[in-house]
Design a protein around this motif. Structure first.
Motif, short mmCIF file in Angstrom:
data_model
loop_
_atom_site.label_atom_id
_atom_site.label_comp_id
_atom_site.label_asym_id
_atom_site.label_seq_id
_atom_site.Cartn_x
_atom_site.Cartn_y
_atom_site.Cartn_z
N LEU A 1 10.78 -3.22 -7.12
CA LEU A 1 11.95 -3.83 -7.87
C LEU A 1 11.21 -5.52 -7.44
CD1 LEU A 1 14.68 -4.80 -9.39
CD2 LEU A 1 15.61 -4.65 -6.93
N ILE B 1 0.80 -1.58 -0.39
CA ILE B 1 0.11 0.11 0.25
C ILE B 1 1.26 1.89 0.11
CG2 ILE B 1 -0.55 0.24 2.73
CD1 ILE B 1 -2.53 0.70 0.21
N HIS C 1 9.40 3.36 -3.61
CA HIS C 1 8.87 3.25 -4.24
C HIS C 1 9.21 2.20 -5.35
CE1 HIS C 1 5.28 3.04 -6.74
NE2 HIS C 1 6.05 3.10 -8.12
N TRP C 2 11.20 2.38 -5.73
CA TRP C 2 11.66 1.71 -6.59
C TRP C 2 12.00 0.53 -6.13
CZ3 TRP C 2 16.46 -0.48 -6.66
CH2 TRP C 2 17.34 -0.55 -8.53
N TYR D 1 -1.46 -4.04 -17.37
CA TYR D 1 -0.17 -4.62 -16.47
C TYR D 1 1.33 -4.40 -17.46
CZ TYR D 1 2.56 -8.83 -14.44
OH TYR D 1 3.83 -9.38 -14.37
N LEU E 1 6.43 15.60 -8.99
CA LEU E 1 6.29 15.77 -10.66
C LEU E 1 6.16 17.27 -11.12
CD1 LEU E 1 8.41 14.02 -12.78
CD2 LEU E 1 5.79 13.22 -13.54
N VAL F 1 -2.80 4.87 -11.61
CA VAL F 1 -3.16 6.42 -11.35
C VAL F 1 -5.11 5.31 -11.39
CG1 VAL F 1 -4.80 8.67 -10.91
CG2 VAL F 1 -2.79 8.22 -10.83
N ARG G 1 1.76 1.88 -3.41
CA ARG G 1 0.96 2.79 -4.02
C ARG G 1 0.58 4.08 -3.58
NH1 ARG G 1 -5.27 -0.01 -5.44
NH2 ARG G 1 -4.52 -0.61 -6.72
N ILE H 1 -5.41 2.85 -8.89
CA ILE H 1 -5.53 3.67 -7.87
C ILE H 1 -7.28 3.99 -8.18
CG2 ILE H 1 -5.38 5.34 -6.57
CD1 ILE H 1 -2.39 4.78 -6.58
N PHE I 1 23.30 13.44 -8.17
CA PHE I 1 23.77 13.67 -6.74
C PHE I 1 24.87 14.07 -7.16
CE2 PHE I 1 20.68 13.30 -4.15
CZ PHE I 1 19.30 12.72 -3.99
N ILE J 1 3.65 11.19 -8.60
CA ILE J 1 3.02 11.68 -9.33
C ILE J 1 3.03 13.66 -9.10
CG2 ILE J 1 1.21 11.75 -10.78
CD1 ILE J 1 0.82 9.09 -10.36
N GLU K 1 6.78 -11.07 -9.45
CA GLU K 1 6.19 -11.51 -10.23
C GLU K 1 6.73 -12.33 -12.21
OE1 GLU K 1 4.78 -8.32 -11.41
OE2 GLU K 1 3.28 -7.44 -9.97
N LEU L 1 11.18 8.07 -4.46
CA LEU L 1 11.66 7.08 -5.31
C LEU L 1 12.03 6.14 -4.84
CD1 LEU L 1 10.58 6.96 -8.55
CD2 LEU L 1 13.47 8.86 -8.34
N TYR M 1 -10.70 2.46 -5.83
CA TYR M 1 -11.31 2.78 -4.23
C TYR M 1 -12.25 3.92 -5.10
CZ TYR M 1 -6.80 1.06 -2.17
OH TYR M 1 -5.83 0.44 -1.80
N LEU N 1 1.31 7.81 -5.78
CA LEU N 1 0.81 9.10 -6.34
C LEU N 1 1.70 10.77 -5.26
CD1 LEU N 1 -2.65 7.88 -4.38
CD2 LEU N 1 -2.29 9.39 -6.57
N ALA O 1 2.62 6.67 -15.27
CA ALA O 1 1.73 7.18 -14.22
C ALA O 1 -0.35 6.76 -14.72
CB ALA O 1 1.75 8.67 -14.25
N MET P 1 13.27 1.52 -14.29
CA MET P 1 14.01 0.80 -13.07
C MET P 1 15.37 1.30 -13.04
SD MET P 1 13.20 -3.02 -11.67
CE MET P 1 14.81 -4.10 -12.86
N PHE Q 1 10.44 14.16 -3.16
CA PHE Q 1 10.26 12.77 -4.07
C PHE Q 1 11.60 11.96 -4.60
CE2 PHE Q 1 10.29 12.63 -8.50
CZ PHE Q 1 11.15 11.72 -9.12
N TRP Q 2 12.87 12.42 -3.49
CA TRP Q 2 14.35 11.64 -3.67
C TRP Q 2 13.27 10.12 -3.15
CZ3 TRP Q 2 16.81 10.35 -7.85
CH2 TRP Q 2 16.58 11.80 -9.17
N ILE R 1 8.52 -6.41 -9.35
CA ILE R 1 8.91 -7.39 -10.56
C ILE R 1 9.12 -8.71 -9.97
CG2 ILE R 1 10.41 -6.52 -12.50
CD1 ILE R 1 9.79 -4.21 -12.53
N ILE S 1 20.17 10.63 1.98
CA ILE S 1 19.01 11.37 0.54
C ILE S 1 18.74 13.05 1.77
CG2 ILE S 1 17.57 11.91 -0.20
CD1 ILE S 1 17.14 9.77 -1.03
#
Lengths: 132, 120
Positions: free
Chosen positions: A86, A27, A81-82, B17, A40, B79, A30, B82, B39, A37, A92, A78, B86, A34, B75, B28, A74-75, A89, A123
């Motif tokens: 991973l 969760i 999320h990365w 998917y 961004l 979304v 997810r 989501i 950086f 985004i 799966e 990220l 929901y 958000l 993106a 990635m 952001f970082w 992925i 960071i």
């Protein structure tokens, strides 16, 4: 055609569940998506300012508190999320039982969180400590 | 490729998917490289023009262009999932449509910005 039974939505109390660690990671994956985004959008606004407004330069904004907040959020998001992406992925694509079990094991999730915490500290240091 | 492209107005679950997976795979590899460059650049001592000139070699520019497209796809599907999960049934189409328009406007805006910058 399947008809849903009545009494929907059920509005179950999410706080009364005990979720496994992997569910929480999922969760948060997810939620960080958000956040990414939204940040961004912030970066695109910043890009407009730098490119179109003569007195705003990359050097001048890099030291501003709001930009540092935006960048660090952001970082950090990220990296989370990365890392969880991973994990998704890998889980799966490697569906043989032993490998799948090890990818989804608690040890891997805890290690992932550890890596993320370490990255977040680095960071945070980059934006808030080293820059001073 | 046929499995990805046959699009009759709505992504089936498996197509969404696959698009999500492939864009995620690309990003990635792209984002760590971007992080490495970011950086290692002192943004307080460099102006944007120099930064972009040194960073955007032809190969990296192409990779970045693909990354931007992959990001939009990723993106959108993210979304969309989501929203479908929901939001109440009768509200999904409205919010998804709004989000689609929002992404389209964002893409147009970035294009406009690129034209402005390169003086076309």
């Amino acid at each position: 055609m399947y008809q849903f039974p009545g009494n929907r939505p059920r509005y179950l109390s999410l706080t009364s569940f005990k979720f496994p660690l992997n569910a929480k990671l999922s969760i948060l994956h997810r939620i960080t998506g958000l956040f990414l985004i939204i940040s961004l959008l912030g970066f695109i606004a910043l890009l407009h300012l730098i490119l179109l407004h003569p007195s705003v330069t990359l050097a001048s904004v890099s030291e501003h508190c709001i930009i540092k907040c935006l960048s660090s959020v952001f970082w950090i998001s990220l990296s989370f999320h990365w890392l969880t992406g991973l994990r998704h992925i890998l889980a799966e694509h490697f569906t043989q039982p032993t490998l799948y079990k090890s990818i989804n094991s608690k040890a891997v999730s805890v290690a992932l969180l550890g890596v993320w915490l370490l990255t977040s500290i680095l960071i945070w240091r980059y934006f808030w400590v080293d820059a001073l | 490729m046929n499995k990805l492209i046959k699009f009759n107005g709505q992504f089936s679950g498996i197509k969404a998917y696959r698009w999500q997976s492939y864009s995620a795979l690309y990003l990635m590899f792209y984002f760590p490289y971007l992080a490495y460059v970011f950086f290692n650049t002192k943004t307080t001592e460099i102006n944007l023009a120099e930064f972009i000139n040194t960073l955007f070699t032809p190969i990296f520019s192409l990779l970045s262009l693909i990354a931007i497209m992959a990001l939009f796809i990723h993106a959108w599907i993210g979304v969309r999932d989501i929203a479908i999960d929901y939001l109440p049934d009768h509200k999904v189409r409205f919010w998804l449509g709004s989000y689609w328009i929002f992404l389209a406007l964002l893409a147009l805006d970035l294009l406009w910005l690129a034209f402005q910058v390169f003086n076309i």
